[in-house]
Design a protein around this motif. Structure first.
Motif, PDB file in Angstrom:
ATOM      1  N   CYS A 288       0.847  -1.190   0.000  1.00  0.00           N
ATOM      2  CA  CYS A 288       0.000   0.000   0.000  1.00  0.00           C
ATOM      3  C   CYS A 288       0.879   1.235   0.000  1.00  0.00           C
ATOM      4  CB  CYS A 288      -0.918   0.001   1.215  1.00  0.00           C
ATOM      5  SG  CYS A 288      -0.040  -0.105   2.769  1.00  0.00           S
ATOM      6  N   ARG A 289       0.249   2.362  -0.158  1.00  0.00           N
ATOM      7  CA  ARG A 289       0.996   3.617  -0.037  1.00  0.00           C
ATOM      8  C   ARG A 289       0.266   4.523   0.938  1.00  0.00           C
ATOM      9  NH1 ARG A 289      -1.534   4.628  -5.182  1.00  0.00           N
ATOM     10  NH2 ARG A 289      -2.879   6.434  -4.993  1.00  0.00           N
ATOM     11  N   GLU A 290       0.972   5.553   1.379  1.00  0.00           N
ATOM     12  CA  GLU A 290       0.394   6.443   2.384  1.00  0.00           C
ATOM     13  C   GLU A 290      -0.347   7.596   1.735  1.00  0.00           C
ATOM     14  OE1 GLU A 290       4.516   6.731   4.029  1.00  0.00           O
ATOM     15  OE2 GLU A 290       3.401   6.891   5.912  1.00  0.00           O
TER      16      GLU A 290
ATOM     17  N   THR B 257       5.442  11.951   4.627  1.00  0.00           N
ATOM     18  CA  THR B 257       4.589  10.922   5.207  1.00  0.00           C
ATOM     19  C   THR B 257       5.394  10.282   6.346  1.00  0.00           C
ATOM     20  OG1 THR B 257       5.430   9.254   3.704  1.00  0.00           O
ATOM     21  CG2 THR B 257       3.434  10.425   3.012  1.00  0.00           C
TER      22      THR B 257
ATOM     23  N   SER C  15       0.248  10.882   8.962  1.00  0.00           N
ATOM     24  CA  SER C  15      -0.084   9.472   9.153  1.00  0.00           C
ATOM     25  C   SER C  15      -1.602   9.388   9.112  1.00  0.00           C
ATOM     26  CB  SER C  15       0.453   9.003  10.508  1.00  0.00           C
ATOM     27  OG  SER C  15       0.135   7.648  10.699  1.00  0.00           O
TER      28      SER C  15
ATOM     29  N   LEU D  94      -3.729   4.588   4.797  1.00  0.00           N
ATOM     30  CA  LEU D  94      -2.990   3.860   3.770  1.00  0.00           C
ATOM     31  C   LEU D  94      -3.967   3.472   2.663  1.00  0.00           C
ATOM     32  CD1 LEU D  94      -1.065   1.572   6.282  1.00  0.00           C
ATOM     33  CD2 LEU D  94      -0.131   3.546   5.070  1.00  0.00           C
TER      34      LEU D  94
ATOM     35  N   ASN E 155      -1.554  -6.117   1.752  1.00  0.00           N
ATOM     36  CA  ASN E 155      -2.078  -4.748   1.804  1.00  0.00           C
ATOM     37  C   ASN E 155      -2.529  -4.226   0.442  1.00  0.00           C
ATOM     38  OD1 ASN E 155      -1.728  -4.694   4.528  1.00  0.00           O
ATOM     39  ND2 ASN E 155       0.038  -3.300   4.518  1.00  0.00           N
TER      40      ASN E 155
ATOM     41  N   VAL F 294      -5.856  -3.017   3.750  1.00  0.00           N
ATOM     42  CA  VAL F 294      -4.773  -2.719   4.674  1.00  0.00           C
ATOM     43  C   VAL F 294      -4.953  -3.531   5.959  1.00  0.00           C
ATOM     44  CG1 VAL F 294      -3.626  -0.908   5.999  1.00  0.00           C
ATOM     45  CG2 VAL F 294      -4.413  -0.452   3.672  1.00  0.00           C
TER      46      VAL F 294
END
Lengths: 466, 310
Positions: free
Chosen positions: B127-129, B147, B256, B259, B282, B286
């Motif tokens: 996943c990415r933020e 991030t 934060s 995700l 993920n 997630v």
């Protein structure tokens, strides 16, 4: 002793340097930022206008129309992206007269390939536009480019032809000495026969340093939103509403990289460094686009950014040799990118009245761009990777930029994260650098031999780590 | 007709191609192999298997799967060791650029462009933020906004400190972990701003990472604007309970705020074959714990092996 000192390394300064570099001249360009195109030019939308939105008889109309024509050859010689996708100024049923007025204005300027199209045409060619739009003026000569790549192409070509670029250097004083000009900066003092002031937002301040009165620059902020690559191109043409006195309105802009940008706003502000974005502007852009047809899902906005136009009350470009040997370029805002190559010609013609210009025997007329792995054919990719395996290592996964491209950007003068981003698109995608920032910094650290904590985003004290 | 050279090269055929060598990708490959499947290819973009685990030097991994409290790096090392001695083919430093008809997977690495074909394809791309830009937070765009995951990479992989006076926006687990990490590295973490009424991450992380270090978590607080020309200089935020606005100086802002499964490869994949591609880890949704992602991936690997060995 220099022949010419150009103050300002944006699209105008670099275009002038590029136009003049073919002659036997000793030219120095001074830019206060650490890289070219870091001022007004960095937020440019990349549109090469037809010129018909500028009033017939104005300098901006003449130079935009001429500049537009020059882009075909320039983009080939200097190898930067340019596509004539055309623009549409759209109007409702009761607004056709305004389109006809614009058409007439365009004809007077001498713009070709214009026509007024109707709903039927729009339904076929631009199905995403609102059905309430009944007519549009099509200008087929309009195009799009990448404003940074154009600027860096001019920069690199001028540099290859021995124009000297002093970056991170600020002009502090300008005085006239007999037939010459003396320029004092924070680094040194220079003498020159000619000064070309194209300092963008600060051109009025530079003019004041030389004790030359000029129009005051009132920065006009424009905010734009960039949409995710997956949204694709909402329209095939650049879509404009009918222009208002101070602005061409909120547009749908297909970018050269096959994404969509929407905006810009137009807001007169006082602070020449105010690049804040606001929620109000975002909402205004989304609402204005809705009037044109497309409904924008806010979740697809990958970034908002703003830029400042160096506008004056004159409402037109001002380019003049205000004192012997001192050329002022004031208020070069939109369509400045379009006009840039023509401004280069125009300034050259002013210089040629004072100095006999002879073409250099060693003049290099071509420049090659940084290879873009993502856009290449499989066989071209393989050939390049075989030659240099760094072109097979992906660093930026969103935009598929390789280590080879980043190294090439650094070797051509990039020394900041933004400098690399503008040249390669690295960090420009949907993750905003969360996956690649450190990997790019690692390459910079190795190639430039500087510690991580001296690497900046865009010069000054924009350090990334401490 | 003469075909271009690249088409004439015989294409490698695999039973299973897994894209992404993090915990889910490794587990899919491992269990499929343990179930008797051969011709498995695992493609990882970085030089090393393990994915994001490799920057997680904190504990809290492996309690369920390995029955032992491990750091992320230990979990990664332990699991990738399982792959040694299997027939799984592993390609590191290789980036998949597309999946096309006939289940062809094209990747790029320092040897050039290659295309392989798999009877089954699994996407384990993690996943990415979510970023500041995605929230379109108004204000300036200076340096010093990252991030939480990027700040983790800065410190744990590269030994670089993102900043000295830090505000964390959101209360996801990586944000909580980084609040502690930054404090241990000598930075001042002023507080965490959480727009929702409650913590987003795990309670155990709040206790171990915030409470033990006296770092305040301000729930119902919203970031309004970022200040600073070149580097972050401060933020304006609002207490949504009292509706009072405040300003505070800081040089770093970490996000934060959630995700997003990274399945962008699918968006460019022809829909005809999209349905046959399985998402795991993920990239599917997630997960709270890596152990769960491992278990689900092992289950998938087994299923695929069963299907293909028939």
């Amino acid at each position: 002793m220099k022949d010419i000192i150009i103050i300002g390394g944006g699209i105008i300064g670099t275009a002038i340097a590029q136009a003049l570099c073919k002659y036997e001249l000793d030219i120095l360009l001074i830019e206060k930022e650490c890289e070219c195109s870091f001022g007004v030019s960095k937020s440019n939308s990349g549109i090469i206008h037809t010129g018909f939105q500028s009033k017939y008889g104005s300098l901006s109309a003449t130079l935009a129309a001429r500049g537009n024509q020059l882009y075909t050859d320039l983009s080939i010689d200097l190898d930067f992206p340019f596509r004539r996708i055309g623009e549409l100024i759209v109007a409702h049923i009761d607004e056709k007269q305004q389109l006809e007025d614009l058409y007439k204005n365009g004809s007077l300027i001498g713009i070709s390939e214009m026509k007024i199209v109707d709903r039927e045409w729009l339904a076929i060619h631009e199905p995403n536009l609102s059905e309430t739009i009944s007519f549009a003026l099509l200008g087929s000569t309009a195009g799009i480019t990448n404003p940074y790549e154009a600027c860096y192409a001019f920069f690199e070509n001028a540099k290859a032809n021995n124009v000297q670029f002093n970056l991170s250097e600020t002009v502090e004083n300008i005085s006239q000495l007999n037939e010459r000009w003396e320029i004092r900066t924070n680094m040194s003092t220079y003498q020159t026969n000619f000064v070309i002031n194209c300092a963008g937002l600060f051109a009025d301040k530079v003019s004041q340093l030389a004790d030359i009165e000029c129009e005051t620059i009132f920065p006009r902020k424009g905010e734009e939103l960039l949409l995710d690559r997956h949204v694709g191109e909402l329209c095939k043409h650049i879509i404009f509403p009918l222009p208002k006195p101070n602005t061409k309105g909120i547009l749908i802009i297909p970018t050269i990289d096959h994404t969509t940008m929407i905006g810009p706003t137009a807001e007169v502000i006082d602070d020449k460094e105010d690049l804040r974005t606001t929620t109000a502007s975002k909402d205004h852009i989304i609402n204005s686009i809705k009037d044109l047809g497309p409904v924008i899902d806010p979740a697809t906005i990958i970034t908002a950014f703003s830029g400042l136009r160096p506008a004056t009350k004159l409402g037109d470009f001002y380019i003049n040799e205000d004192r012997k040997g001192f050329i002022n370029l004031i208020g070069i805002q939109s369509p400045g990118l379009t006009a840039a190559p023509a401004i280069g010609e125009f300034v050259t013609s002013i210089i040629s009245k004072n100095i006999k210009l002879t073409i250099k025997k060693t003049y290099i007329s071509k420049r090659k761009s940084i290879p873009k792995i993502r856009d290449m054919s499989v066989s071209a990719k393989n050939t390049l990777i075989k030659k240099d395996s760094d072109f097979g290592t992906i660093i930026c996964r969103c935009e598929e930029v390789t280590k080879g491209e980043i190294l090439e950007a650094i070797r051509r003068g990039a020394k900041t994260l933004d400098g690399i981003k503008f040249r390669t698109r690295c960090q420009m995608g949907r993750c905003h650098g969360s996956f690649c920032t450190m990997k790019i910094m690692d390459i910079m650290h190795e190639e430039l031999g500087i510690p991580y904590n001296e690497i900046t985003k865009r010069g000054h004290d924009s350090y990334v780590t401490i | 007709m003469k075909l271009p050279k690249e088409v004439m090269i015989a294409m490698s055929q695999y039973n299973l191609i897994i894209i992404g060598g993090g915990p889910a990708g490794m587990a899919t490959a491992y269990s499929a192999s343990q179930s008797g499947l051969n011709k498995i290819l695992l493609i990882e973009r970085l030089p090393k298997l393990g994915g994001i685990l490799n920057q997680c030097i904190h504990e809290g991994f492996g309690l369920h799967y390995f029955k032992k409290e491990l750091t992320g790096t230990e979990y990664s090392a332990k699991y990738s060791a399982l792959l040694e001695g299997t027939s799984i083919e592993i390609l590191t430093s290789s980036f998949v650029t597309g999946i096309s008809d006939n289940n062809n997977v094209t990747y790029i690495n320092s040897n050039g462009i290659s295309t392989v074909s798999g009877r089954k394809i699994v996407l384990a791309t993690g996943c990415r933020e979510r970023t500041r830009e995605m929230l379109t937070i108004p204000g300036t765009r200076p340096s010093g906004i990252y991030t939480a995951g990027l700040s983790q990479e800065m410190i744990n992989i590269y030994g670089q400190l993102p900043g000295k006076r830090v505000v964390i926006v959101g209360s996801g687990d990586i944000g909580l972990i980084m609040a502690r990490r930054l404090t241990l590295e000598g930075s001042a973490v002023i507080f965490l701003l959480e727009v929702r009424p409650t913590l987003a991450g795990l309670i155990r992380n709040k206790i171990q990472c915030l409470d033990d270090f006296n770092i305040p978590l301000l729930c119902n607080h919203e970031l309004l604007e970022v200040y600073g020309k070149n580097r972050v200089s401060g933020i304006r935020y609002r207490d949504n309970t009292s509706h009072q606005e405040h300003y505070i100086d800081c040089d770093t802002l970490l996000f934060s705020v959630g995700l997003i499964p990274e399945n962008d490869l699918l968006k460019a994949t022809p829909s005809s074959i999209c349905n046959g591609i399985r998402l795991i880890g993920n990239a599917e949704y997630v997960h709270g714990l890596v152990d769960e992602a491992t278990k689900e991936a092992e289950k998938l690997g087994k299923e695929i092996a069963k299907e293909l060995i028939l």
